[in-house]
Design an enzyme around this catalytic site. Structure first.
Site, PDB file in Angstrom:
ATOM      1  N   GLU A  61       0.821  -1.210   0.000  1.00  0.00           N
ATOM      2  CA  GLU A  61       0.000   0.000   0.000  1.00  0.00           C
ATOM      3  C   GLU A  61       0.855   1.261   0.000  1.00  0.00           C
ATOM      4  OE1 GLU A  61      -3.470   0.508  -0.117  1.00  0.00           O
ATOM      5  OE2 GLU A  61      -3.322  -1.568  -0.783  1.00  0.00           O
ATOM      6  N   ARG A  99      19.727   8.711 -20.607  1.00  0.00           N
ATOM      7  CA  ARG A  99      19.936   9.154 -21.991  1.00  0.00           C
ATOM      8  C   ARG A  99      20.542  10.548 -22.049  1.00  0.00           C
ATOM      9  NH1 ARG A  99      16.495  10.026 -25.096  1.00  0.00           N
ATOM     10  NH2 ARG A  99      17.006   8.719 -26.843  1.00  0.00           N
ATOM     11  N   ASP A 114      15.138  13.419 -30.070  1.00  0.00           N
ATOM     12  CA  ASP A 114      14.106  12.413 -29.843  1.00  0.00           C
ATOM     13  C   ASP A 114      12.728  13.024 -29.628  1.00  0.00           C
ATOM     14  OD1 ASP A 114      15.670  10.182 -30.115  1.00  0.00           O
ATOM     15  OD2 ASP A 114      16.206  10.093 -28.007  1.00  0.00           O
TER      16      ASP A 114
END
Length: 171
Positions: A61, A99, A114
């Site tokens: 939880e 990246r 990108d």
């Protein structure tokens, strides 16, 4: 959990000890949680500048709120859904930000070109052979006119973005 309810909650003591055991000057502690701010390319780029990240992955939880109050610098969500634990979210976060670390990609400018860096998707990519199962690489890509190629790719990117995620174009 105090107050009852289904499931279990990760206890404060073990979580705080684990974080403090690896924490050092310059550490930035992130709790992966569906309640956090949504991960974006800009956030991933900013996180790549940190010298030391500690990722807290909730299970069950979640995590005792006192851990978050005492140790966590920010909460990040990878989307509007719930996973069984934060480990997959941590992998997504790491892959998205690495990246932007110099030297990780083969070409340092690759991350700048990108999807989402210009607010739209990238255009389609092709490899050899020219024809594959009756599908042919568009002639413009086989030419040497780099301005025309750039225009074509941009038009394709706009078309794809409009059909899949039109809300990105409204930004």
């Amino acid at each position: 959990p105090f107050g009852g309810g289904p499931g279990m909650v990760m206890m404060a003591g073990p979580c705080v000890r684990a974080i403090r055991n690896v924490k050092r000057e310059g550490s930035h502690v992130i709790h992966l949680s569906p309640q956090g701010k949504k991960l974006t390319a800009a956030k991933a780029r900013a996180l790549a500048d940190h010298s030391h990240l500690i990722l807290l992955c909730g299970h069950y939880e979640g995590v005792d709120e006192r851990v978050i109050e005492a140790e966590v610098d920010e909460e990040i969500s990878i989307g509007d859904y719930v996973l069984t634990n934060g480990c997959a979210a941590a992998i997504v976060l790491i892959d998205a930000l690495c990246r932007f670390v110099p030297g990780v990609l083969g070409h340092d400018e690759a991350a700048n070109a990108d999807s989402f860096e210009e607010g739209i998707f990238e255009g389609p990519q092709y490899t050899r052979p020219i024809e594959f199962e009756n599908r042919v690489v568009p002639p413009v890509l086989r030419g040497r006119n780099h301005q025309e190629i750039k225009k074509w790719r941009h038009a394709q990117a706009l078309r794809k973005t409009e059909s899949v995620r039109p809300e990105l174009l409204k930004k």
